[in-house]
Design a protein around this motif. Structure first.
Motif, PDB file in Angstrom:
ATOM      1  N   UNK A 119      67.597  48.164  24.119  1.00  0.00           N
ATOM      2  CA  UNK A 119      67.404  49.443  24.805  1.00  0.00           C
ATOM      3  C   UNK A 119      66.074  50.072  24.413  1.00  0.00           C
ATOM      4  N   UNK A 120      65.448  49.543  23.363  1.00  0.00           N
ATOM      5  CA  UNK A 120      64.102  49.986  23.022  1.00  0.00           C
ATOM      6  C   UNK A 120      63.368  48.842  22.347  1.00  0.00           C
ATOM      7  N   UNK A 121      62.077  48.664  22.715  1.00  0.00           N
ATOM      8  CA  UNK A 121      61.286  47.603  22.099  1.00  0.00           C
ATOM      9  C   UNK A 121      60.956  47.932  20.651  1.00  0.00           C
ATOM     10  N   UNK A 122      60.950  49.213  20.311  1.00  0.00           N
ATOM     11  CA  UNK A 122      60.584  49.644  18.960  1.00  0.00           C
ATOM     12  C   UNK A 122      61.631  50.630  18.468  1.00  0.00           C
ATOM     13  N   UNK A 123      61.582  50.910  17.162  1.00  0.00           N
ATOM     14  CA  UNK A 123      62.520  51.893  16.625  1.00  0.00           C
ATOM     15  C   UNK A 123      62.347  53.204  17.368  1.00  0.00           C
ATOM     16  N   UNK A 124      63.410  54.017  17.438  1.00  0.00           N
ATOM     17  CA  UNK A 124      63.372  55.215  18.258  1.00  0.00           C
ATOM     18  C   UNK A 124      63.261  56.476  17.422  1.00  0.00           C
ATOM     19  N   UNK A 125      62.685  57.494  18.085  1.00  0.00           N
ATOM     20  CA  UNK A 125      62.851  58.866  17.614  1.00  0.00           C
ATOM     21  C   UNK A 125      64.051  59.393  18.395  1.00  0.00           C
ATOM     22  N   UNK A 126      65.104  59.782  17.680  1.00  0.00           N
ATOM     23  CA  UNK A 126      66.349  60.090  18.374  1.00  0.00           C
ATOM     24  C   UNK A 126      66.231  61.367  19.188  1.00  0.00           C
ATOM     25  N   UNK A 127      67.149  61.500  20.133  1.00  0.00           N
ATOM     26  CA  UNK A 127      67.098  62.607  21.086  1.00  0.00           C
ATOM     27  C   UNK A 127      67.198  63.959  20.388  1.00  0.00           C
ATOM     28  N   UNK A 128      66.662  64.962  21.093  1.00  0.00           N
ATOM     29  CA  UNK A 128      66.828  66.368  20.700  1.00  0.00           C
ATOM     30  C   UNK A 128      66.322  66.655  19.284  1.00  0.00           C
ATOM     31  N   UNK A 129      65.089  66.258  19.029  1.00  0.00           N
ATOM     32  CA  UNK A 129      64.441  66.668  17.789  1.00  0.00           C
ATOM     33  C   UNK A 129      64.203  65.584  16.774  1.00  0.00           C
ATOM     34  N   UNK A 130      64.672  64.353  17.046  1.00  0.00           N
ATOM     35  CA  UNK A 130      64.444  63.285  16.079  1.00  0.00           C
ATOM     36  C   UNK A 130      62.963  62.947  15.961  1.00  0.00           C
ATOM     37  N   UNK A 131      62.582  62.381  14.809  1.00  0.00           N
ATOM     38  CA  UNK A 131      61.183  61.990  14.613  1.00  0.00           C
ATOM     39  C   UNK A 131      61.114  60.543  14.181  1.00  0.00           C
ATOM     40  N   UNK A 132      59.985  59.919  14.428  1.00  0.00           N
ATOM     41  CA  UNK A 132      59.732  58.551  13.968  1.00  0.00           C
ATOM     42  C   UNK A 132      58.238  58.384  13.831  1.00  0.00           C
ATOM     43  N   UNK A 133      57.829  57.468  12.956  1.00  0.00           N
ATOM     44  CA  UNK A 133      56.410  57.230  12.711  1.00  0.00           C
ATOM     45  C   UNK A 133      56.085  55.791  13.069  1.00  0.00           C
ATOM     46  N   UNK A 134      55.020  55.592  13.837  1.00  0.00           N
ATOM     47  CA  UNK A 134      54.631  54.264  14.322  1.00  0.00           C
ATOM     48  C   UNK A 134      53.227  53.965  13.823  1.00  0.00           C
ATOM     49  N   UNK A 135      53.009  52.724  13.350  1.00  0.00           N
ATOM     50  CA  UNK A 135      51.696  52.349  12.834  1.00  0.00           C
ATOM     51  C   UNK A 135      51.248  51.045  13.448  1.00  0.00           C
ATOM     52  N   UNK A 136      50.001  51.030  13.878  1.00  0.00           N
ATOM     53  CA  UNK A 136      49.370  49.805  14.369  1.00  0.00           C
ATOM     54  C   UNK A 136      48.240  49.470  13.420  1.00  0.00           C
ATOM     55  N   UNK A 137      48.184  48.226  12.993  1.00  0.00           N
ATOM     56  CA  UNK A 137      47.198  47.821  11.996  1.00  0.00           C
ATOM     57  C   UNK A 137      46.265  46.783  12.585  1.00  0.00           C
ATOM     58  N   UNK A 138      45.155  46.544  11.849  1.00  0.00           N
ATOM     59  CA  UNK A 138      44.195  45.522  12.274  1.00  0.00           C
ATOM     60  C   UNK A 138      43.845  45.710  13.747  1.00  0.00           C
ATOM     61  N   UNK A 139      43.445  46.936  14.070  1.00  0.00           N
ATOM     62  CA  UNK A 139      43.206  47.292  15.463  1.00  0.00           C
ATOM     63  C   UNK A 139      42.133  46.409  16.069  1.00  0.00           C
ATOM     64  N   UNK A 140      42.318  46.118  17.331  1.00  0.00           N
ATOM     65  CA  UNK A 140      41.369  45.313  18.109  1.00  0.00           C
ATOM     66  C   UNK A 140      40.609  46.274  19.014  1.00  0.00           C
ATOM     67  N   UNK A 141      39.303  46.092  19.141  1.00  0.00           N
ATOM     68  CA  UNK A 141      38.567  47.012  20.010  1.00  0.00           C
ATOM     69  C   UNK A 141      38.952  46.759  21.461  1.00  0.00           C
TER      70      UNK A 141
END
Lengths: 332, 435
Positions: A119-141
């Motif tokens: 139901x989601x490709x990545x972990x979720x920030x839950x409904x109605x106020x939930x939070x989550x932090x997402x990080x991308x590393x080794x960025x490609x231009x």
């Protein structure tokens, strides 16, 4: 121009990466997923949207005015972190196709038909106020699209998308423009439902979050007379393919989905399938307005002609100048 | 070999088929030449093989018949080209529209007319003149820049070819772009609801529908014709507004230049059975590593993706190489003298297959279903007995391959198969004359 651009890109990236050794650039941004409203140009009733905004610290009490999610930036080799606050009434997540991240998909082990489905490709920030932090590393231009990775058939077309620009840009570039296509099918917004191939019928076509207006233009000022390439970044967050054509000109197509092309291609159009990004360099010979229109003919607004995916690149040189005539591209 | 000497069993049906589908391909693309062109935008009607008749808006060459697609303009590299557009489009209701032409890839100067959103437009009964320098050879397209969503659908589209300085036997200025025959593949589609609305109520009412946004074509065209009309002659009298056929023919060993134009608004995968083709250029620019290198970045495909408003040039060849059996049949009836590549330089038989039998037991005539392109013999140039009424579309016994949109639903005329974006290529034996 031509192959020199690619050589210079590689040189520049190598130099830049060398400078970053031991000091990786990391970048954190706070966003919120919120309910919003968008008013169509024909003054029909405002349409319910979902959008990303800079996190105001707590969930807004009422719907905001909808726009593209704020453009995210980063540097090749570095990292990008987005802290997401979810003010919507269902779970939301963030993905950036093409950039490296560790995903923790959410799996519903048994849907109404007994199937195990993501139901989601990545972990979720839950409904109605939930939070989550997402990080991308080794960025490609390159140029990328960030969007919700939860129930994407519903959430992306509701408006949960924005652009990502990871530098550095090619060295010859003196100005940049973003041409970000998206679509709205109001029938899928109240209540929000998933788009399907048979039901999806967009009525409005947007460039950089704006519907067509006769004065619509994407401005760029080219400062340096000896390096007057404009970099055009194309994105398509819609569900239909589009073919932007630049009127009377050729572009040097440099990259697709953030991947540099193995050799330069001179083209006047690029094929933007859904989710696609392209980067192309272009050297206008003189200042003025250059039309970019969709040759897939999404040129209507609620059915009426004279709208849709048409804009102008408004090029201004700071003073009258002579640009040495360059080959219109390619080899004949 | 018996097949060269066996008489064709002729009957009335076969004669009728041969007359209607006379093989008449031509080595060069049909079009109009010069440096000063006069195009008239006006109304006409096209027909589709399911019995459809649709109003269209198209370009005519001067006072000639309006045609779909518009006249293919063929010019030479280095020339300054002037196109004067006259607007004779009429409507049953509402205001007559302006019309214009844009030429993607060219730096155009427009004189006269009124300002439109993309270029200057000709007002009703007015004119506008466009001029540009054909600096670079290649395959290009032109179409209306006025209300393009409606006017391209209505048929205001066409092809522009610029011949290179090296000569008309080349696509670009490099020996690796040489060709023996060239064919146009102008791919387009139509949604009849739009045409019927325009014809009955005028173009303004299209705005009140979602026909252009919720676009649903049901007829598809190659060079303005739907199959099987693609395989009739050029300029056939009963298709007065659709003069161009799309019926490639070639001999083994020849180079066939495919000029593929995305003339409508949809993407079409042109699937050319028989062999890979080498894509050498896109939108009038060779896929090249640098000046003088030619199309060294060209690549082989068996499906050419045609994108709207975009063009692709590709070279198709066919030989007997690696077929595994003698394509001319009985070894006693012909010789094979291998060149450096192992192929006979005239017949392009693979001499390593000389005399090898076809590796299957050919079923008897009572055990097969016949197609119109079966000559009665499986061998190149071979013709053999057929039951009465069968065959007839391949009187020289060539090898035929279907060239078609691989979006299979596009191979119909309003749901009737076969139709739409479909044609056949015939590889004729080297002894057969192709006009």
């Amino acid at each position: 121009m031509g192959t020199k651009i690619l050589r210079r890109i590689k040189t520049t990236v190598l130099l830049f990466t060398g400078l970053l050794v031991g000091a990786v650039s990391a970048h954190a941004v706070n966003l919120a997923a919120v309910e919003a409203r968008w008013t169509p140009p024909d003054s029909a009733a405002p349409i319910t949207m979902w959008g990303f905004i800079a996190d105001p610290g707590s969930c807004p009490g009422s719907p905001v005015s909808w726009d593209l999610g704020p453009q995210q930036i980063g540097t090749a080799g570095g990292a990008l972190t987005i802290n997401l606050r979810n003010c919507l009434n269902e779970d939301v997540s963030l993905v950036i196709p093409g950039l490296n991240a560790t995903l923790s998909p959410v799996i519903n082990p048994s849907d109404t038909l007994g199937r195990s489905r993501a139901t989601s490709f990545a972990k979720v920030a839950t409904a109605n106020g939930g939070t989550a932090s997402y990080t991308w590393t080794n960025l490609k231009s390159g140029t990328f699209i960030y969007q919700s990775g939860a129930n994407p058939a519903k959430q992306v077309q509701m408006g949960l998308y924005g652009a990502v620009v990871i530098g550095p840009a090619p060295a010859d570039v003196a100005g940049e423009v973003m041409v970000f296509y998206s679509e709205i099918d109001p029938a899928l917004h109240s209540p929000p439902v998933a788009a399907t191939p048979l039901t999806y019928k967009p009525k409005y076509y947007l460039i950089n979050g704006e519907a067509y207006s006769p004065s619509q233009a994407v401005s760029v000022v080219s400062q340096n007379t000896s390096q007057s390439n404009i970099l055009i970044r194309f994105c398509n967050a819609g569900l239909m393919s589009h073919m932007p054509v630049i009127q009377g000109e050729y572009m040097t197509v440099l990259a697709e989905d953030g991947n540099p092309l193995p050799f330069e291609r001179q083209q006047y159009s690029v094929h933007l399938s859904p989710g696609k990004t392209y980067e192309a360099a272009w050297r206008p010979q003189k200042s003025g307005k250059y039309a970019i229109y969709d040759r897939r003919l999404s040129l209507t607004s609620d059915g009426a002609v004279g709208g849709g995916l048409l804009t102008y690149i408004d090029v201004r040189f700071p003073w009258p100048m002579f640009v040495p005539a360059m080959s219109k591209g390619g080899h004949n | 070999m018996k097949s060269f000497k066996t008489a064709i069993r002729i009957n009335l049906f076969a004669i009728v088929c041969i007359l209607f589908y006379t093989i008449h391909a031509g080595a060069a693309i049909e079009g109009i030449s010069g440096t000063n062109f006069n195009l008239t935008a006006k109304n006409g009607e096209i027909s589709t093989p399911d019995g459809g008749n649709y109003l269209f808006w198209g370009f005519a060459n001067g006072n000639g018949l309006v045609q779909y697609p518009g006249p293919t303009m063929i010019v030479n590299q280095g020339q300054t080209i002037t196109v004067t557009l006259n607007n004779n489009i009429t409507v049953t209701q509402g205001a007559r529209p302006n019309v214009s032409i844009v030429f993607p890839g060219f730096n155009v100067t427009a004189v006269g007319g009124v300002d439109g959103i993309l270029t200057k437009e000709a007002v009703p009964s007015g004119t506008v003149t466009y001029s540009f320098k054909a600096e670079n050879p290649g395959t290009y397209t032109y179409y209306s820049g006025t209300d393009s969503g409606l006017q391209i659908e209505m048929g205001l589209v066409g092809t522009l070819i610029v011949r290179p300085a090296m000569g008309s036997g080349y696509a670009y200025n490099h020996a690796d772009t040489a060709f023996d025959r060239e064919f146009l593949f102008f791919l387009s589609e139509m949604d009849p609801r739009v045409h019927e609305m325009v014809e009955t109520f005028g173009p303004d009412l299209v705005d009140t529908t979602d026909y252009l946004a919720n676009y649903r074509p049901v007829v598809w065209f190659m060079n303005g014709r739907a199959a099987p009309d693609t395989m009739a002659e050029n300029d056939v009298a009963w298709l007065p507004h659709q003069p161009y056929n799309c019926f490639p023919r070639m001999h083994p060993g020849e180079k066939l230049l495919m000029r593929v134009v995305g003339g409508g608004r949809d993407i079409h995968p042109l699937h050319h059975h028989g062999n890979h083709a080498k894509v050498i250029a896109r939108e009038g620019r060779m896929l090249s590593s640098g000046p003088g290198a030619g199309p060294d970045y060209g690549y082989g495909v068996f499906t050419i993706q045609s994108q709207p408003g975009s063009t692709v040039d590709a070279i198709f060849t066919w030989t007997g190489k690696g077929i595994g059996w003698d394509i001319y049949g009985d070894a006693d009836s012909h010789t094979c003298t291998p060149g450096p590549d192992g192929l006979d330089p005239v017949s392009f038989e693979d001499c390593s297959d000389h005399g090898k039998p076809i590796p299957v037991t050919l079923p008897g005539q009572a055990e097969v279903a016949f197609g119109g392109f079966y000559s009665g013999s499986p061998f190149l140039g071979g013709v053999d007995a057929l039951p009465p009424g069968e065959g007839g579309l391949n009187p020289n016994g060539g090898f035929s391959f279907m060239w078609h949109s691989h979006t299979e639903k596009e191979m119909v005329n309003y749901d009737i198969f076969p139709g739409g974006m479909l044609t056949m290529i015939i590889i004729e034996a080297s002894t057969v004359t192709i006009d």
